[in-house]
Write a protein that holds these residues in place. Structure first.
Motif, short mmCIF file in Angstrom:
data_model
loop_
_atom_site.label_atom_id
_atom_site.label_comp_id
_atom_site.label_asym_id
_atom_site.label_seq_id
_atom_site.Cartn_x
_atom_site.Cartn_y
_atom_site.Cartn_z
N LEU A 118 24.55 67.03 47.42
CA LEU A 118 25.66 67.96 47.61
C LEU A 118 25.14 69.39 47.70
O LEU A 118 24.43 69.84 46.80
N LEU B 216 36.76 66.75 50.87
CA LEU B 216 35.33 66.95 51.13
C LEU B 216 34.79 65.86 52.06
O LEU B 216 33.92 66.14 52.89
N HIS C 264 28.72 67.75 58.25
CA HIS C 264 27.47 67.50 57.53
C HIS C 264 27.24 66.00 57.40
O HIS C 264 27.03 65.47 56.30
N GLN D 49 40.27 66.27 45.89
CA GLN D 49 39.07 67.04 46.27
C GLN D 49 38.08 66.18 47.03
O GLN D 49 37.49 66.62 48.03
N ARG E 257 31.75 75.80 44.60
CA ARG E 257 33.15 75.91 44.99
C ARG E 257 34.04 74.97 44.18
O ARG E 257 35.16 75.32 43.80
N LEU E 258 33.52 73.77 43.89
CA LEU E 258 34.31 72.77 43.16
C LEU E 258 34.04 72.79 41.66
O LEU E 258 34.65 72.01 40.91
N GLU F 163 31.51 62.15 42.51
CA GLU F 163 30.63 61.60 43.55
C GLU F 163 31.01 60.16 43.86
O GLU F 163 30.96 59.73 45.01
N VAL G 150 28.82 73.90 47.82
CA VAL G 150 29.94 72.97 47.59
C VAL G 150 30.13 72.76 46.10
O VAL G 150 31.26 72.77 45.58
N ARG G 151 29.01 72.57 45.37
CA ARG G 151 29.10 72.37 43.92
C ARG G 151 29.73 73.58 43.24
O ARG G 151 30.58 73.45 42.35
N GLU H 125 35.41 66.92 55.52
CA GLU H 125 34.51 68.03 55.87
C GLU H 125 33.08 67.54 56.13
O GLU H 125 32.45 67.93 57.12
N LEU H 126 32.57 66.67 55.26
CA LEU H 126 31.18 66.20 55.41
C LEU H 126 31.02 65.37 56.68
O LEU H 126 30.02 65.51 57.40
#
Length: 688
Positions: A179, A659, A667, A655, A186-187, A225, A183-184, A662-663
């Motif tokens: 990650l 994500l 990503h 969340q 932000r969350l 995760e 990102v870490r 988004e990933l």
């Protein structure tokens, strides 16, 4: 065509420090390599960083004491047991082992110094511990500096051995944090490098309650995760499905309109809405994968029938598969009743057909002479061919394994058919977000007019005679009664009234009534004849097992008695209760319970007594059972959640879902790395 042989499981291989035999045991825990060991997190923790004096022991509280063994002997008191006395300068503790090995006897030889950890309880001669954890120590040996983790384990793999193995790997194996740091941040997530060692060896000053309820930031990181991997894998499955080609079924035509005109009832607003959603999916060039869920009696079958008729209008075949012969036959009879006036025949496929009957039905389906098929799992056996399968419908989909559902889909040739799955077990929102994220969901949230409310009563087995009198009164008023039992034959381990015994008893005390019996061990034609007699009003009372759980529609049945209701799950009780209340007369469901109720059984009965709304019952069921049991690990085809809790982690699910989108969009390599670590080649579990 011969059935393909199941692929042999690949041989289990060890890795440095883990031999083949140990690796085989670890595979049972879904541990396939060093990184899986790090992700095998504790169930709970025990505090061995402190030693109490024997005089300080408190009953019912896990504590550790250290002392010298002053006596140890094997005693025969009803059963063979090992009893030892442990002493410190404040008192004596008795240790009792009801099952023991020579090694434990040697460990407790007089003169040895030991630490024992367990719950003490008061006895005639002071405190004792039964089957505590025992460790031999030297005088002055230092105490551990971290809490002791307790892991899920399996037969042949001792807790102490698994703990040492994981401890060794935590110190040697690094786990890259895929990650991105942004990102870490932000969350608000902890890094894996901090979270994993902390969860395997938490320091004694840590907040124990935050570890126990898994609210500690380290637990939040691992739960997040895990949820992220599930969302990523489901979205990948969704994208893979949309890449497949399915038949484009045109707008509803004259046959659909004719069926709607002929129906003796109008569709509810929810049925119309679900039908429109299904119609829109069927018009797409990729396979529909939609879950149609609705409470008992909400009218799912007619919605499915209209979709199947639309396939026929477009020149494609449709098949409906149900988990039991009784339910499948109910669907067959309804479809035949609705479609025969339109000159459309429906083929019936089940294991009860003769070889000749089945061959003839299969031939008509293979040539395309017949366009509709209804049946049990017999539909997915090799002789059945549906070359132009455009729509596959699976009822009570959670009762089938993922491979069975896919086997029906694979009956089509050249294209992937649309899939419509139906369930009368409503799915709570958090469960749908997590386990059904790759499905589109339609909800029938209103019942057809004319359904009467059902009054539920809880009655002790001690009042059986009153219940029998209630049955007699209902039948004298011209009504019919279901009496449901959990078992067919007497069990040596469960003291339950059986269907066979109940039938005999009711015949003896209600001699003036006609009483039928149906259960899963009867031949199909016997079950069919008994059910038909009850439906026609020839029987007053039907004694049955849960074969009548779904699909049976007898409007004149207004009373149901469920024997040993504490043995049934909430979904089953709600399904069974839905067999009454189908006519215009007030209906009653009596839940009879026997003996002392467990806390879980008491909770279930309280829920079913207080609620009639299937969604509320499902939410409570999820809370009581947990998601794994609610969904069914084998049936879901989705990696089960080990750490996240759908009841308390709704914010994390939101969340993780955001994500995942988004990933996968920006990503993808990161998404693949994270999935690769958690799934480790087990992507075949996913629903396709």
């Amino acid at each position: 065509m011969a059935k393909a042989k199941a692929a042999a499981a690949p041989p289990v291989r060890g890795w440095p420090g883990v031999g083949t035999q140990l690796a085989g045991r670890l595979v049972k825990l879904d541990i396939h390599g060093p990184q899986d060991l790090l992700l095998h997190l504790p169930l709970r923790y025990e505090d061995e960083t402190r030693c109490a004096r024997i005089a300080e022991l408190r009953g019912g509280e896990p504590m550790q004491v250290e002392g010298e063994v002053t006596d140890c002997e094997v005693r025969i008191r009803g059963r063979r047991q090992l009893v030892a006395q442990i002493q410190d300068d404040t008192g004596t503790l008795t240790v009792r082992l009801l099952n023991f090995y020579p090694q434990q006897q040697k460990q407790l030889e007089p003169g040895k110094r030991v630490r024992v950890f367990g719950e003490a309880r008061g006895g005639m001669f002071g405190f004792e511990m039964v089957h505590p954890r025992i460790r031999t120590v030297d005088a002055g040996e230092p105490l551990p500096t971290s809490l002791t983790p307790v892991y899920p384990t399996t037969a042949g793999l001792a807790q102490s051995a698994l703990r040492k193995l994981i401890e060794r790997h935590v110190g040697r194996v690094s786990m890259e944090d895929y990650l991105p740091e942004a990102v870490r941040a932000r969350l608000g997530l902890m890094s894996l490098a901090e979270a994993i060692p902390l969860l395997h060896r938490p320091p004694p000053e840590i907040d124990g309650s935050a570890l126990d309820d898994r609210s500690h930031p380290a637990w939040q990181r691992l739960k997040f995760e895990e949820l992220l991997v599930q969302q990523l894998s489901l979205r990948k499955a969704h994208a893979a499905r949309r890449a497949k080609t399915a038949p484009v079924l045109t707008s509803p035509g004259p046959l659909v309109r004719a069926l709607l005109d002929d129906l003796p009832f109008g569709l509810t607003g929810a049925q119309v809405r679900a039908g429109d959603q299904i119609d829109a999916d069927l018009a797409q060039p990729h396979p529909m994968q939609r879950l149609l869920q609705g409470d008992v009696g909400s009218g799912k079958t007619i919605v499915a029938a209209l979709a199947m008729l639309r396939a026929v209008e477009a020149g494609w075949q449709a098949a409906l598969m149900a988990p039991t012969e009784i339910l499948a036959e109910q669907h067959y009879l309804k479809l035949d009743q609705w479609l025969a006036p339109l000159s459309i025949s429906v083929e019936w496929i089940s294991g009860s057909l003769t070889k000749k009957q089945r061959a003839a039905a299969c031939a008509r389906l293979e040539t395309g002479e017949s366009m509709l098929a209804v049946g049990t799992h017999a539909l997915i056996e090799d002789p059945v061919t549906l070359p132009r399968l455009g729509l596959a419908v699976v009822d009570e989909q959670h009762r089938f394994g993922v491979r069975q559902r896919l086997a029906l889909r694979d009956k089509g040739e050249g294209v992937s058919p649309h899939m419509l799955m139906m369930s009368a077990t409503p799915i709570p929102r958090t469960l749908a977000m997590s386990y059904y994220a790759d499905l589109d969901v339609s909800v029938l949230d209103e019942l057809p007019p004319g359904r009467t409310p059902i009054v539920t009563k809880l009655v002790s087995d001690a009042r059986r005679d009153e219940v029998v009198a209630r049955v007699r009164d209902a039948c004298r008023e011209g009504r019919q009664v279901y009496w449901v039992c959990p078992l067919v034959e007497e069990s040596e381990t469960l003291d339950l009234q059986t269907a066979i015994d109940t039938h005999a008893h009711l015949e003896s005390v209600l001699g003036e009534l006609k009483i039928g019996l149906v259960h899963g061990r009867l031949k199909a034609d016997e079950k069919r004849a008994t059910m038909a007699a009850f439906a026609e009003g020839e029987l007053n009372v039907l004694v049955a097992t849960t074969v009548i759980e779904v699909g049976v529609d007898v409007p004149n049945a207004s009373l149901m008695v469920i024997e040993h209701a504490e043995r049934f799950g909430l979904a089953q009780l709600h399904q069974l209760r839905g067999r009454v209340g189908r006519g215009k007369v007030d209906s009653v469901c009596i839940l009879m319970f026997g003996g002392e109720l467990s806390q879980t059984a008491r909770a279930r009965l309280k829920v079913i007594y207080e609620h009639t709304d299937g969604f509320e019952i499902a939410r409570e069921d999820l809370r009581i059972r947990g998601p794994g049991e609610f969904v069914g690990a084998r049936q879901s085809g989705v990696p089960m959640l080990r750490y996240a809790d759908l009841e308390t982690d709704g914010e994390l699910i939101d969340q993780a879902r955001d994500l995942a989108v988004e990933l996968l969009a920006y990503h993808r390599p990161v998404a693949e790395q994270i999935m690769g670590r958690w799934l480790a080649g087990r992507e075949s579990l996913l629903r396709a």
